[in-house]
Scaffold this motif. Structure first.
Motif, PDB file in Angstrom:
ATOM      1  N   GLU A  19       1.000  -1.295   0.175  1.00 18.39           N
ATOM      2  CA  GLU A  19      -0.030   0.077   0.020  1.00 18.39           C
ATOM      3  C   GLU A  19       0.806   1.257   0.048  1.00 18.39           C
ATOM      4  N   LEU A  20       2.045   1.340   0.840  1.00 13.90           N
ATOM      5  CA  LEU A  20       2.851   2.307   0.907  1.00 13.90           C
ATOM      6  C   LEU A  20       3.441   2.689  -0.474  1.00 13.90           C
ATOM      7  N   LEU A  21       3.886   1.526  -0.948  1.00 13.53           N
ATOM      8  CA  LEU A  21       4.640   1.669  -2.341  1.00 13.53           C
ATOM      9  C   LEU A  21       3.581   2.288  -3.371  1.00 13.53           C
ATOM     10  N   ASP A  22       2.608   1.763  -3.283  1.00 12.52           N
ATOM     11  CA  ASP A  22       1.564   2.045  -4.309  1.00 12.52           C
ATOM     12  C   ASP A  22       1.159   3.541  -4.098  1.00 12.52           C
ATOM     13  N   LEU A  23       0.896   3.976  -3.076  1.00 16.12           N
ATOM     14  CA  LEU A  23       0.734   5.146  -2.760  1.00 16.12           C
ATOM     15  C   LEU A  23       1.671   6.336  -3.151  1.00 16.12           C
ATOM     16  N   VAL A  24       2.870   5.991  -2.662  1.00 14.45           N
ATOM     17  CA  VAL A  24       4.194   6.667  -3.289  1.00 14.45           C
ATOM     18  C   VAL A  24       4.289   7.007  -4.770  1.00 14.45           C
ATOM     19  N   ASN A  25       4.043   5.847  -5.374  1.00 15.59           N
ATOM     20  CA  ASN A  25       4.408   5.628  -6.923  1.00 15.59           C
ATOM     21  C   ASN A  25       3.156   6.429  -7.701  1.00 15.59           C
ATOM     22  N   LYS A  26       1.947   6.271  -6.955  1.00 14.37           N
ATOM     23  CA  LYS A  26       0.981   6.911  -7.707  1.00 14.37           C
ATOM     24  C   LYS A  26       1.364   8.340  -7.667  1.00 14.37           C
ATOM     25  N   VAL A  27       1.837   8.969  -6.713  1.00 20.82           N
ATOM     26  CA  VAL A  27       1.871  10.372  -6.504  1.00 20.82           C
ATOM     27  C   VAL A  27       3.171  10.704  -7.350  1.00 20.82           C
ATOM     28  N   ARG A  28       4.164   9.782  -7.482  1.00 21.01           N
ATOM     29  CA  ARG A  28       5.283  10.096  -8.227  1.00 21.01           C
ATOM     30  C   ARG A  28       4.837  10.016  -9.701  1.00 21.01           C
ATOM     31  N   GLU A  29       4.182   9.155 -10.062  1.00 25.09           N
ATOM     32  CA  GLU A  29       3.548   9.013 -11.633  1.00 25.09           C
ATOM     33  C   GLU A  29       2.790  10.053 -12.040  1.00 25.09           C
ATOM     34  N   ASN A  30       1.958  10.731 -11.060  1.00 24.53           N
ATOM     35  CA  ASN A  30       1.030  11.958 -11.453  1.00 24.53           C
ATOM     36  C   ASN A  30       1.810  13.283 -11.496  1.00 24.53           C
ATOM     37  N   GLY A  31       2.921  13.300 -10.490  1.00 27.91           N
ATOM     38  CA  GLY A  31       3.430  14.672 -10.066  1.00 27.91           C
ATOM     39  C   GLY A  31       2.235  15.086  -9.058  1.00 27.91           C
ATOM     40  N   CYS A  32       2.878  16.390  -8.392  1.00 30.17           N
ATOM     41  CA  CYS A  32       2.111  16.794  -7.337  1.00 30.17           C
ATOM     42  C   CYS A  32       2.419  18.368  -7.149  1.00 30.17           C
ATOM     43  N   ASN A  33       1.852  18.968  -6.393  1.00 32.05           N
ATOM     44  CA  ASN A  33       2.143  20.379  -5.820  1.00 32.05           C
ATOM     45  C   ASN A  33       2.922  20.422  -4.412  1.00 32.05           C
ATOM     46  N   CYS A  34       3.892  20.752  -4.291  1.00 32.25           N
ATOM     47  CA  CYS A  34       4.474  20.573  -2.860  1.00 32.25           C
ATOM     48  C   CYS A  34       4.601  22.275  -2.518  1.00 32.25           C
ATOM     49  N   SER A  35       3.795  22.301  -1.669  1.00 33.38           N
ATOM     50  CA  SER A  35       3.595  23.819  -1.095  1.00 33.38           C
ATOM     51  C   SER A  35       3.790  24.794  -2.069  1.00 33.38           C
ATOM     52  N   GLY A  36       2.992  24.678  -3.136  1.00 28.74           N
ATOM     53  CA  GLY A  36       2.960  25.652  -4.219  1.00 28.74           C
ATOM     54  C   GLY A  36       4.162  25.632  -5.351  1.00 28.74           C
ATOM     55  N   GLU A  37       4.792  24.547  -5.124  1.00 33.58           N
ATOM     56  CA  GLU A  37       5.887  24.319  -6.307  1.00 33.58           C
ATOM     57  C   GLU A  37       5.213  22.833  -6.928  1.00 33.58           C
ATOM     58  N   ASP A  38       5.183  23.038  -8.362  1.00 31.65           N
ATOM     59  CA  ASP A  38       4.738  22.011  -9.038  1.00 31.65           C
ATOM     60  C   ASP A  38       5.812  20.994  -9.187  1.00 31.65           C
ATOM     61  N   MET A  39       5.762  19.714  -9.070  1.00 36.54           N
ATOM     62  CA  MET A  39       6.754  18.755  -9.229  1.00 36.54           C
ATOM     63  C   MET A  39       6.105  17.870 -10.122  1.00 36.54           C
ATOM     64  N   PRO A  40       7.109  17.603 -11.172  1.00 34.80           N
ATOM     65  CA  PRO A  40       6.782  16.861 -12.525  1.00 34.80           C
ATOM     66  C   PRO A  40       6.707  15.563 -11.997  1.00 34.80           C
ATOM     67  N   PRO A  41       6.221  14.527 -12.932  1.00 34.11           N
ATOM     68  CA  PRO A  41       6.100  13.315 -12.619  1.00 34.11           C
ATOM     69  C   PRO A  41       7.511  12.494 -12.625  1.00 34.11           C
ATOM     70  N   VAL A  42       7.831  11.477 -11.777  1.00 30.97           N
ATOM     71  CA  VAL A  42       9.163  11.049 -11.972  1.00 30.97           C
ATOM     72  C   VAL A  42       8.993   9.384 -11.772  1.00 30.97           C
ATOM     73  N   ALA A  43      10.042   8.651 -11.925  1.00 31.73           N
ATOM     74  CA  ALA A  43       9.905   7.071 -12.007  1.00 31.73           C
ATOM     75  C   ALA A  43       9.719   6.451 -10.759  1.00 31.73           C
ATOM     76  N   ALA A  44       8.988   5.405 -10.880  1.00 32.37           N
ATOM     77  CA  ALA A  44       8.463   4.808  -9.684  1.00 32.37           C
ATOM     78  C   ALA A  44       9.627   4.409  -9.033  1.00 32.37           C
ATOM     79  N   ILE A  45       9.508   3.818  -7.661  1.00 31.29           N
ATOM     80  CA  ILE A  45      10.426   3.757  -7.137  1.00 31.29           C
ATOM     81  C   ILE A  45      10.233   2.035  -6.480  1.00 31.29           C
TER      82      ILE A  45
END
Length: 162
Positions: free
Chosen positions: A36-62
């Motif tokens: 579950e932890l790996l899936d949650l982290v990899n979903k965020v990494r796959e989609n990219g996200c916004n870290c306190s106002g900074e857009d973070m592009p998608p990155v490779a799965a771990i």
């Protein structure tokens, strides 16, 4: 006799009030659901996200790494036994030191810590609301992860091998 009973009642009442006012944390699960932890982290990494106002592009799965989990468990146990949320261990060790002690030959690492979360989803959500922790999750230079809990303390460590 009446005075002793009254004194006893006052002491018991004080102890009940005092213990109810102490800060307590809900317990984390005894073992984490690594998939579950790996899936949650990899979903965020796959989609990219916004870290306190900074857009973070998608990155490779771990991938999950059991050595990193042992390092995380050791640090969570240390924080729990000392009742202290800190990236520095009670022996003065840094996350890099702890990776070295475990024989993990790293090029980079990042560590997230937390206290008081009761589920994998809750702790990931908490980390994503913190700029530094969010950026650790989105760090393109890390390739592996391990997570562990002890009491109410969580440690998530990311790294990449040399």
């Amino acid at each position: 006799m009446k005075i002793k009973f009254t004194l006893f009642f006052i002491i018991i009442s004080f102890l009940m009030i005092w213990t109810s006012c102490k800060k307590t944390y809900l317990e984390a699960p005894e073992t984490v659901d690594k998939q579950e932890l790996l899936d949650l982290v990899n979903k965020v990494r796959e989609n990219g996200c916004n870290c306190s106002g900074e857009d973070m592009p998608p990155v490779a799965a771990i991938v999950w790494n059991d050595t990193l989990t042992i390092v995380a468990q050791t640090h969570s146990d240390d924080m729990n036994s000392h009742n202290k949320l800190d990236h520095t261990g009670s022996d003065g060790s840094s996350p890099g030191d702890r990776l070295d002690y475990a024989g993990y030959n790293w090029t980079t690492y990042a560590e997230n810590i937390a206290v008081g979360y009761t589920s994998e989803q809750a702790v990931i959500d908490g980390w994503l609301k913190s700029e530094g922790h969010c950026k650790n999750i989105m760090n393109a230079n890390v390739t592996e992860m391990g997570v562990a809990t002890s009491g109410s303390y969580w440690t998530q460590i990311f790294a990449a091998k040399k």
